[in-house]
Design a protein around this motif. Sequence first.
Motif, PDB file in Angstrom:
ATOM      1  N   UNK A 103      11.563 -44.376   9.404  1.00 23.17           N
ATOM      2  CA  UNK A 103      11.738 -43.041   8.901  1.00 23.17           C
ATOM      3  C   UNK A 103      12.499 -42.270  10.032  1.00 23.17           C
ATOM      4  N   UNK A 104      12.195 -42.519  11.173  1.00 18.56           N
ATOM      5  CA  UNK A 104      12.871 -42.229  12.367  1.00 18.56           C
ATOM      6  C   UNK A 104      14.385 -42.519  12.477  1.00 18.56           C
ATOM      7  N   UNK A 105      14.761 -43.753  12.334  1.00 18.53           N
ATOM      8  CA  UNK A 105      15.886 -44.057  12.384  1.00 18.53           C
ATOM      9  C   UNK A 105      16.634 -43.872  11.327  1.00 18.53           C
ATOM     10  N   UNK A 106      16.320 -43.681  10.005  1.00 23.53           N
ATOM     11  CA  UNK A 106      16.748 -43.135   8.873  1.00 23.53           C
ATOM     12  C   UNK A 106      17.677 -41.982   9.180  1.00 23.53           C
ATOM     13  N   UNK A 107      17.136 -41.001   9.970  1.00 24.50           N
ATOM     14  CA  UNK A 107      17.668 -39.701  10.218  1.00 24.50           C
ATOM     15  C   UNK A 107      19.192 -39.965  10.886  1.00 24.50           C
ATOM     16  N   UNK A 108      19.334 -41.137  11.412  1.00 22.30           N
ATOM     17  CA  UNK A 108      20.914 -41.126  12.129  1.00 22.30           C
ATOM     18  C   UNK A 108      21.777 -42.072  11.418  1.00 22.30           C
ATOM     19  N   UNK A 109      21.153 -42.890  10.604  1.00 18.50           N
ATOM     20  CA  UNK A 109      22.056 -44.125  10.085  1.00 18.50           C
ATOM     21  C   UNK A 109      22.453 -43.968   8.641  1.00 18.50           C
TER      22      UNK A 109
END
Length: 220
Positions: free
Chosen positions: A142-148
């Motif tokens: 969920x966290x990395x989906x914010x960036x990529x």
Amino acid sequence: MTSRRGLPALVVAAGLLLTGCGGGDDPAAAAAEGHDHSSGEAPATVEDTGGPYEGLHLQDPYQKPQFTLTDTAGAPYDFQATTGAGPTLLFFGYTNCPDVCPTTMSDVAVALRKVDPAVAAQTTVVFVTTDPARDTPEVLAEYLDRFDSDLPTSFVGLTGEQAQLDQAQLAAGVPQAVDGGQTHSTLLLLYGTDGEADVAFDAENTGADIAHDLALVASQ
């Protein structure tokens, strides 16, 4: 922001130290003990004497570490074997970090939008948690989906047992995180397809710096 070029090597080397995210802890003592390679080799040194890179020139290149952790799908992820096809960016941090980690991931995303889309698609970005108690595979995803979400490459989130994460940091040659993972390295390592990192970035670098050096490494 003042250019990094020409800064004294002692000042630039501070980028290799640990940082306490959102806090005022002094990490120097922990960094002196933690900055090591698992093979027993001395860590690479930083030299800011110009040259082709906008980031931190690693006078003695860091070697790509060998470790296997758990990805966001719950599957084993062999870092060295899986990341050989293109440039690789490696960072150790945690999802609740209020400053260094989201800034670094945002800068990586900016860099990948700036470079040739073919280079961005070939680049692997790996975020290894230093806080496995809270950073489950689901939380990392969920966290990395914010960036990529708009990028041609998906960021890889990795976790594992504490001993595995400690060993991964030692193998990478970065300071080992302390304080439950909240005091961790600021170093973002950029490896080429030869398995070596000649350049790295810290909190003073920008997305433009990363884009410049990523394009350079991809062309080599």
